[in-house]
Design an enzyme around this catalytic site. Structure first.
Site, PDB file in Angstrom:
ATOM      1  N   LYS A 132       0.836  -1.201   0.000  1.00  0.00           N
ATOM      2  CA  LYS A 132       0.000   0.000   0.000  1.00  0.00           C
ATOM      3  C   LYS A 132       0.868   1.248   0.000  1.00  0.00           C
ATOM      4  CE  LYS A 132      -4.091   0.505   2.277  1.00  0.00           C
ATOM      5  NZ  LYS A 132      -4.982   0.403   3.456  1.00  0.00           N
ATOM      6  N   ILE A 133       0.542   2.149  -0.909  1.00  0.00           N
ATOM      7  CA  ILE A 133       1.310   3.383  -1.089  1.00  0.00           C
ATOM      8  C   ILE A 133       0.314   4.528  -1.265  1.00  0.00           C
ATOM      9  CG2 ILE A 133       2.940   4.585  -2.622  1.00  0.00           C
ATOM     10  CD1 ILE A 133       3.936   1.765  -3.502  1.00  0.00           C
TER      11      ILE A 133
END
Length: 322
Positions: A132-133
């Site tokens: 997740k970014i």
């Protein structure tokens, strides 16, 4: 048939949004998502103390300065939770890169590679993990590179069409457009309530879904951040929805009808114009900057995740020094 089963029957893949993995098995989600705030909340519960202790012991064994050990324990704790979650869900877990690197493409890439290495050392293949970014310009560029390396990404804190277009062009595996936080902004700004049908967050995700399907993008649209089951029902038919245990429970206990609302096959006839942002940073920044809601929510979202990550570090530091 429960509303939850009906939702699944529309073709929407149901994902559990929590670090509290003991609470999810009964809903039979395909995947699970975590973030620093959810990991922090779970870490404070007595039943997960063993995971925190395991991360601390792992870091102590590695040695080095206290700051180095804190970082090792922090990353390790993400893997401890992720590994346990993957024993429950058949699909993938989303594990988040520290929000403090949201504007640093290279460090985000390095952190993602490191997290994948840690998972692989536990015998978990990269195909079962989504990194997740935050959907900053820098984060999207990092995700493009990672996807080329076979590291799959979930672009989060996504509040605008601009972000969504760039993510699709970067061939990211999945995006998490936030619904409830968009609603929060407009409720506060306009001092009014919204029905589920006119909910600005629902409208945003619907528009992104239709654009992706019309132009054949493979990126999965996973609606996230819900305030009520009404928002969820309005998005029935979207690719994925990640839902908190409390709202999963409401859907599980209800038999209200959940008809399909979003349909990929109908998107092709929509009159939409194709746009591009991935390689035009000035245009991305200008158009994103013109969306007050997205600017505010991305900023506060990154700050909140970073703050909770720091709180988690404080907890780990105390245990490492004990």
């Amino acid at each position: 048939m429960s509303s939850l089963e009906q939702l699944k029957a529309t073709g929407t893949v149901v994902v559990s949004d929590t670090g509290d993995f003991e609470s999810i098995a009964k809903y039979k989600p395909q995947d699970a998502t975590t973030n620093p705030s959810l990991i922090l909340a779970a870490s404070k519960k007595p039943q997960y103390a063993a995971l925190v202790d395991a991360a601390v012991d792992y870091a102590k064994a590695k040695g080095g300065s206290i700051n180095s050990q804190i970082e090792i324990a922090f990353d390790r704790l993400l893997i401890e939770f992720g590994t346990k979650i993957l024993a429950i869900v058949p699909g993938r877990v989303s594990t988040e890169v520290d929000a403090r690197y949201s504007f640093d493409t290279q460090t985000t890439i390095e952190k993602a590679r490191h997290l994948i290495k840690l998972y692989e050392a536990e015998g978990i293949g990269r195909e079962r993990v989504l990194i997740k970014i935050a959907s900053t310009y820098e984060g999207i560029q990092a995700a493009k590179q990672l996807e080329e390396e076979g590291i799959h990404c979930n672009l989060t804190l996504l509040f605008s069409f601009v972000q969504a277009v760039a993510c699709a062009e970067a061939n990211v595996t999945l995006i998490s457009p936030f619904v409830g936080r968009i609603l929060d902004f407009y409720k506060a700004k306009n001092n009014r309530d919204y029905t589920a049908q006119e909910d600005p967050g629902v409208v945003s995700v619907s528009n992104i879904f239709n654009y992706y399907k019309k132009f054949g993008y493979k990126t999965i649209v996973m609606g996230a951040s819900f305030r009520n089951v009404g928002e969820i029902k309005e998005l029935a038919g979207v690719d994925f929805l990640t839902i908190s245990p409390a709202l999963l429970e409401q859907l599980n206990n209800s038999t209200d009808a959940v008809p399909k609302k979003l349909d990929a096959s109908k998107a092709s006839s929509l009159n939409l114009e194709k746009v591009s942002y991935l390689t035009d940073e000035p245009k991305f920044r200008f158009d994103f900057n013109n969306d007050e809601m997205a600017v505010v929510k991305l900023s506060t979202g990154i700050a909140a995740f970073a703050k909770d990550a720091d709180t988690l570090r404080t907890i780990l530091k105390a245990k490492l020094e004990a």
